[in-house]
Scaffold this motif. Sequence first.
Motif, PDB file in Angstrom:
ATOM      1  N   LEU A 269       0.467  -1.724  -0.288  1.00 32.07           N
ATOM      2  CA  LEU A 269      -0.138   0.235  -0.319  1.00 32.07           C
ATOM      3  C   LEU A 269       0.701   1.633  -0.173  1.00 32.07           C
ATOM      4  O   LEU A 269       0.681   1.835  -0.778  1.00 32.07           O
ATOM      5  CB  LEU A 269      -0.820   0.187   0.641  1.00 32.07           C
ATOM      6  CG  LEU A 269      -1.847   1.295   1.297  1.00 32.07           C
ATOM      7  CD1 LEU A 269      -2.704   0.977   0.028  1.00 32.07           C
ATOM      8  CD2 LEU A 269      -2.779   0.616   2.809  1.00 32.07           C
ATOM      9  N   PHE A 270       1.247   1.543   1.232  1.00 33.52           N
ATOM     10  CA  PHE A 270       2.524   2.503   1.021  1.00 33.52           C
ATOM     11  C   PHE A 270       4.068   2.021   0.183  1.00 33.52           C
ATOM     12  O   PHE A 270       4.380   3.514  -0.322  1.00 33.52           O
ATOM     13  CB  PHE A 270       3.375   2.597   2.403  1.00 33.52           C
ATOM     14  CG  PHE A 270       2.091   3.484   3.410  1.00 33.52           C
ATOM     15  CD1 PHE A 270       2.124   4.563   3.446  1.00 33.52           C
ATOM     16  CD2 PHE A 270       1.266   2.464   3.590  1.00 33.52           C
ATOM     17  CE1 PHE A 270       0.320   5.154   4.218  1.00 33.52           C
ATOM     18  CE2 PHE A 270      -0.227   3.013   5.066  1.00 33.52           C
ATOM     19  CZ  PHE A 270      -0.567   4.497   4.860  1.00 33.52           C
ATOM     20  N   THR A 271       4.349   1.942  -0.518  1.00 39.29           N
ATOM     21  CA  THR A 271       4.779   1.463  -0.990  1.00 39.29           C
ATOM     22  C   THR A 271       4.360   2.550  -2.807  1.00 39.29           C
ATOM     23  O   THR A 271       5.099   3.239  -3.915  1.00 39.29           O
ATOM     24  CB  THR A 271       5.282  -0.214  -2.383  1.00 39.29           C
ATOM     25  OG1 THR A 271       6.381  -0.652  -0.462  1.00 39.29           O
ATOM     26  CG2 THR A 271       6.402   0.544  -2.918  1.00 39.29           C
ATOM     27  N   VAL A 272       2.749   1.943  -3.442  1.00 38.66           N
ATOM     28  CA  VAL A 272       2.345   2.371  -3.696  1.00 38.66           C
ATOM     29  C   VAL A 272       2.356   3.558  -3.683  1.00 38.66           C
ATOM     30  O   VAL A 272       1.729   5.154  -5.173  1.00 38.66           O
ATOM     31  CB  VAL A 272       0.929   1.978  -4.400  1.00 38.66           C
ATOM     32  CG1 VAL A 272      -0.189   2.477  -5.332  1.00 38.66           C
ATOM     33  CG2 VAL A 272       1.246  -0.008  -4.513  1.00 38.66           C
ATOM     34  N   MET A 273       2.072   4.031  -2.835  1.00 39.87           N
ATOM     35  CA  MET A 273       1.455   5.858  -2.636  1.00 39.87           C
ATOM     36  C   MET A 273       2.950   5.925  -2.830  1.00 39.87           C
ATOM     37  O   MET A 273       2.449   7.650  -3.453  1.00 39.87           O
ATOM     38  CB  MET A 273       1.267   5.753  -0.924  1.00 39.87           C
ATOM     39  CG  MET A 273       1.179   7.721  -0.896  1.00 39.87           C
ATOM     40  SD  MET A 273       1.123   7.693   1.468  1.00 39.87           S
ATOM     41  CE  MET A 273       2.249   7.970   1.490  1.00 39.87           C
ATOM     42  N   GLN A 274       3.976   6.053  -2.048  1.00 37.23           N
ATOM     43  CA  GLN A 274       4.735   7.360  -2.656  1.00 37.23           C
ATOM     44  C   GLN A 274       5.802   6.737  -4.395  1.00 37.23           C
ATOM     45  O   GLN A 274       5.557   7.751  -4.734  1.00 37.23           O
ATOM     46  CB  GLN A 274       6.591   6.197  -2.125  1.00 37.23           C
ATOM     47  CG  GLN A 274       6.078   6.154  -0.599  1.00 37.23           C
ATOM     48  CD  GLN A 274       7.648   5.719   0.145  1.00 37.23           C
ATOM     49  OE1 GLN A 274       7.184   4.889  -0.228  1.00 37.23           O
ATOM     50  NE2 GLN A 274       7.708   5.983   0.965  1.00 37.23           N
ATOM     51  N   ASP A 275       5.058   5.771  -4.919  1.00 35.33           N
ATOM     52  CA  ASP A 275       5.110   5.673  -6.286  1.00 35.33           C
ATOM     53  C   ASP A 275       4.888   6.374  -6.920  1.00 35.33           C
ATOM     54  O   ASP A 275       4.425   7.513  -7.806  1.00 35.33           O
ATOM     55  CB  ASP A 275       4.988   4.359  -6.575  1.00 35.33           C
ATOM     56  CG  ASP A 275       6.025   3.219  -6.522  1.00 35.33           C
ATOM     57  OD1 ASP A 275       7.190   3.953  -5.824  1.00 35.33           O
ATOM     58  OD2 ASP A 275       6.134   1.867  -6.672  1.00 35.33           O
TER      59      ASP A 275
END
Length: 72
Positions: free
Chosen positions: A37-43
Amino acid sequence: MGITDRILEDHAARKDHDGVTWFTAADLARLGIQDRLFTVMQDVQHALKLRHTGLVVESHGCTDRWTVQDAR
């Protein structure tokens, strides 16, 4: 279609009257996105800054979801 494009397409379809769309792990799974979830958010946050879209990504202190919102 890349991750950011799928997120933006979903945002356009689901945003509320304030221009806000919340994304959870279930939303990412529905979109066929396997990353955390937060990897996608950062990307997505990084891609939006590079594209100068007028959209922002925020977590608002939540650990289980984040938003894409119209900043204009």
